[in-house]
Design a protein around this motif. Structure first.
Motif, PDB file in Angstrom:
ATOM      1  N   TYR A  79       0.855  -1.195   0.000  1.00  0.00           N
ATOM      2  CA  TYR A  79       0.000   0.000   0.000  1.00  0.00           C
ATOM      3  C   TYR A  79       0.889   1.242   0.000  1.00  0.00           C
ATOM      4  O   TYR A  79       1.595   1.499   0.984  1.00  0.00           O
ATOM      5  CB  TYR A  79      -0.872  -0.066   1.261  1.00  0.00           C
ATOM      6  N   LYS A  81       0.360   4.352   0.317  1.00  0.00           N
ATOM      7  CA  LYS A  81       0.086   5.473   1.238  1.00  0.00           C
ATOM      8  C   LYS A  81       0.491   5.180   2.692  1.00  0.00           C
ATOM      9  O   LYS A  81       0.196   5.976   3.580  1.00  0.00           O
ATOM     10  CB  LYS A  81      -1.407   5.819   1.197  1.00  0.00           C
ATOM     11  N   ARG A  83       2.147   5.155   6.179  1.00  0.00           N
ATOM     12  CA  ARG A  83       2.977   6.166   6.852  1.00  0.00           C
ATOM     13  C   ARG A  83       3.983   5.468   7.774  1.00  0.00           C
ATOM     14  O   ARG A  83       3.637   4.486   8.454  1.00  0.00           O
ATOM     15  CB  ARG A  83       2.106   7.114   7.690  1.00  0.00           C
ATOM     16  N   ALA A 162      -1.928  -0.305   9.289  1.00  0.00           N
ATOM     17  CA  ALA A 162      -1.048   0.698   8.664  1.00  0.00           C
ATOM     18  C   ALA A 162      -1.054   0.596   7.146  1.00  0.00           C
ATOM     19  O   ALA A 162      -0.901   1.605   6.455  1.00  0.00           O
ATOM     20  CB  ALA A 162       0.373   0.538   9.195  1.00  0.00           C
ATOM     21  N   SER A 163      -1.218  -0.637   6.631  1.00  0.00           N
ATOM     22  CA  SER A 163      -1.059  -0.825   5.185  1.00  0.00           C
ATOM     23  C   SER A 163      -2.354  -1.239   4.481  1.00  0.00           C
ATOM     24  O   SER A 163      -2.312  -1.556   3.293  1.00  0.00           O
ATOM     25  CB  SER A 163       0.007  -1.888   4.928  1.00  0.00           C
TER      26      SER A 163
END
Lengths: 193, 90
Positions: A79, A81, A83, A162-163
């Motif tokens: 993914y 995006k 962070r 997160a992903s």
């Protein structure tokens, strides 16, 4: 309660998780130092060596950095995006259960039991092994397995959040990242000690 | 509030609007109108989009309001976008 124990990353902000994780890491490094424990890799801990306080902190930094790096690469692959802060808090918070393990070594219980058992580690002496020393190791082994399952569940849930990871591909990528992080951290810890 | 059915309970194909009525003068319009994409989403997803607009599209504000973490809210939005793209393709 289940959210707090297994999926805190879905509910709590990164600031709260980061503060908790940093405090836990400092506590963990102090506990491993005070109770003569040593993290040798992401998934390996020993009781036989006596580390210095600086070494305990260095080991923690190496392990957390390796795990964060490989998980971040894996998450970015799944993914775009993702962070970095979400992976950092995942790593820091997931380690909290592992900091409970050194508590079993109060008064060097596990260290003494292990050393005693090792004296009988030959085919001729194995039948004479005293059960008194085996009991704490069996109990410790059971708790270790439970805590490792808890650690991996926390780590995977954090990675998933997160992903936005889903399906078998995500599990495989996560597994590879965990194995690589473990191997790399062992090499670095060996090199720096 | 009644839930708007979007799929046929018998064959599961998408439903269309075939009749509209005025409650005041009882005028009835018959025809064949497809449902807008947003109405084809679940109630939960529609509520999420509504909240998203009310917070001026700020995921951070949404996360605070929903008492969820930022990545959870962002993942939810991404999942809705994927559903919308699938509905548009179909």
């Amino acid at each position: 309660m289940i959210t707090l124990l297994f999926k805190p990353f879905e509910k709590y902000s990164e600031q709260k998780l980061l503060i908790t994780g940093v405090i836990a890491t400092i506590f963990g490094a102090l506990v491993t130092y005070l109770l003569n424990c040593k993290f040798i890799g992401v998934l390996k801990m020993g009781f036989t060596e006596t580390p210095s306080i600086g070494q305990s902190f260095l080991d923690s930094i190496i392990i957390l950095s390796c795990l964060t790096s490989f998980l971040f690469l894996a998450a970015k692959y799944i993914y775009k995006k993702t962070r970095l802060i979400d992976i950092i808090v995942t790593t820091l918070v997931s380690f909290i259960p592992l900091y409970l393990l050194p508590i079993f070594n109060i008064n060097d219980t596990i260290k003494i039991a292990t050393e005693s058992i090792l004296q009988y580690a030959s085919p001729e002496l194995v039948n004479q092994m005293p059960l008194d020393n085996l009991t704490p190791l069996v109990i410790f082994g059971f708790f270790t397995l439970t805590i490792i399952v808890w650690f991996i569940a926390l780590l995977y849930n954090g990675f998933k959040t997160a992903s936005n990871a889903k399906g078998t591909k995500a599990m495989v990528v996560f597994g590879i990242a965990l194995i690589l992080a473990d191997a790399t951290s062992r090499v670095f810890i060996h090199y720096f000690n | 509030m009644k839930k708007l059915p979007v799929n046929c309970p018998s064959c599961e194909n998408p439903l269309i609007v075939s009749q509209l009525s005025c409650l005041e003068c009882e005028t009835v319009i018959s025809g064949s109108y497809s449902l807008p994409v947003l109405l084809q989403l679940s109630k939960e997803d529609q509520d999420f989009i509504f909240e998203f607009i009310l917070t001026s599209g700020s995921l951070k504000k949404m996360a605070t309001k929903m008492q969820k973490s930022y990545p959870t809210v962002r993942n939810k939005l991404d999942d809705i976008l994927e559903k919308i793209n699938n509905l548009k393709t179909n």
